[in-house]
Design a protein around this motif. Structure first.
Motif, PDB file in Angstrom:
ATOM      1  N   CYS A   4       0.844  -1.205   0.000  1.00  0.00           N
ATOM      2  CA  CYS A   4       0.000   0.000   0.000  1.00  0.00           C
ATOM      3  C   CYS A   4       0.880   1.256   0.000  1.00  0.00           C
ATOM      4  O   CYS A   4       0.582   2.240  -0.663  1.00  0.00           O
ATOM      5  CB  CYS A   4      -0.903   0.020   1.229  1.00  0.00           C
ATOM      6  N   HIS A  30      -3.606  -3.393  -7.885  1.00  0.00           N
ATOM      7  CA  HIS A  30      -3.645  -3.230  -6.437  1.00  0.00           C
ATOM      8  C   HIS A  30      -4.883  -2.463  -5.990  1.00  0.00           C
ATOM      9  O   HIS A  30      -5.600  -2.891  -5.086  1.00  0.00           O
ATOM     10  CB  HIS A  30      -2.377  -2.507  -5.954  1.00  0.00           C
ATOM     11  N   CYS A  34      -7.706  -3.557  -3.310  1.00  0.00           N
ATOM     12  CA  CYS A  34      -7.460  -3.053  -1.952  1.00  0.00           C
ATOM     13  C   CYS A  34      -8.417  -1.898  -1.662  1.00  0.00           C
ATOM     14  O   CYS A  34      -8.242  -0.796  -2.179  1.00  0.00           O
ATOM     15  CB  CYS A  34      -6.005  -2.576  -1.833  1.00  0.00           C
ATOM     16  N   CYS A  37      -6.797   1.570  -0.424  1.00  0.00           N
ATOM     17  CA  CYS A  37      -6.133   2.346  -1.475  1.00  0.00           C
ATOM     18  C   CYS A  37      -7.162   2.886  -2.466  1.00  0.00           C
ATOM     19  O   CYS A  37      -7.033   4.003  -2.951  1.00  0.00           O
ATOM     20  CB  CYS A  37      -5.069   1.518  -2.185  1.00  0.00           C
TER      21      CYS A  37
HETATM   22 ZN   LIG Z   1      -3.497  -0.906  -0.695  1.00  0.00          ZN
END
Ligand SMILES: [Zn+2]
Lengths: 85, 208
Positions: A4, A30, A34, A37
């Protein structure tokens, strides 16, 4: 796999679309997986959007009058914008 | 404006600068009119003091007039003005906060944790919930709460829409330095605005 923290470091490039294709693919993978994020990227983008192009307020009338008065005096005394003495 | 000129194209900065250098006061005044609002916004945000901001505003255009002959035209006129405005504003800020260090350096401790506490989605259109004046108040207050370097970089890049290179030139910083400060600034603002704009009820879900 990017962490992250790594991803966050690329935030500017991601939002400004200046990251190279390969990096961009990693970032997208990602961010899509996630939630944290994703939220940070999404709300940072919105932060930039609400500020972008915000027009400056007009100068208060008295501020403008004083500015122009000061400059007029300067221009009358100094003639042209000659090099400093 | 004459009848033979049905449409007036505003003179470009280069043209106005050239005329002002040749002694045309009206051309210089037009440059002042063109940029005084943006410069005043900048000096207000950096000095955070109305009186200082006005002093600096006057100093910026006085200096610009006095040193116009040294302006080479390698950069944009506005970028040149911004550099004067940033320098003068920081000088004022230092005077006002005498003893307190004011610089464009980044604060030493900037833990990521402090900028990632608030993770929540926003309402779909937060702008529409507030009047223009209210929204401006919210946005200004958030910018004001940042360190001088962060609010300055953010203003130049994201509000005034200077390029990274132009911002670097105005601030006397390197391009990477501008980028890293901009990242911090954006993340800190995001955090602050999230406290205002987050979708209500999300806190509740956290307990379910
Ligand atoms: Zn992340």
């Amino acid at each position: 796999m990017l962490s992250c923290r790594d991803v966050l470091g690329w935030l500017n490039e991601y939002l400004e679309e200046t990251a190279d294709l390969e990096t961009r693919r990693h970032l997208e993978a990602h961010v899509n997986a996630c939630p944290n994020c994703w939220v940070i990227f999404d709300t940072t983008k919105k932060t930039i959007q609400v500020y972008k192009g915000m027009e400056p307020l007009a100068l208060p009338e008295d501020v403008e009058l004083r500015l122009m008065a000061v400059l007029r005096r300067r221009m009358e005394s100094g003639g042209s914008a000659a090099p400093p003495a | 404006m004459t009848p033979t000129q049905p449409r007036t194209v505003p003179a470009g900065d280069d043209d106005l600068v050239r005329r002002a250098k040749a002694g045309d006061s009206a051309a210089f005044s037009e440059l002042v009119q063109r940029y005084n609002r943006r410069i005043f916004r900048l000096t207000k945000h950096i000095t955070q003091n109305q009186e200082d901001a006005e002093d600096v505003l006057q100093e910026v255009f006085m200096k610009a007039y006095t040193h116009l002959s040294t302006f080479e035209g390698n950069s944009k006129f506005y970028t040149w003005l911004v550099r004067i405005a940033v320098n003068e504003s920081l000088m004022k800020l230092r005077k006002r906060k005498s003893g307190k260090q004011v610089s464009l350096d980044e604060p030493v401790s900037t833990g990521d944790e402090e900028i990632m506490r608030e993770i929540a989605v926003w309402e779909s259109t937060p702008e529409q919930k507030y009047s223009q004046t209210e929204l401006r108040g919210i946005l200004d207050e958030a910018v004001q709460s940042l360190e001088p370097i962060y609010r300055t970089v953010f203003l130049l890049r994201d509000v005034d829409e200077l390029s990274t290179e132009e911002a670097a030139e105005s601030l006397g910083l390197t391009v990477p330095a501008v980028k890293s400060r901009l990242l911090r600034a954006r993340l800190q603002l995001r955090e602050k605005l999230t406290r205002v704009f987050k979708r209500k009820g999300d806190d509740l879900f956290a307990f379910l």
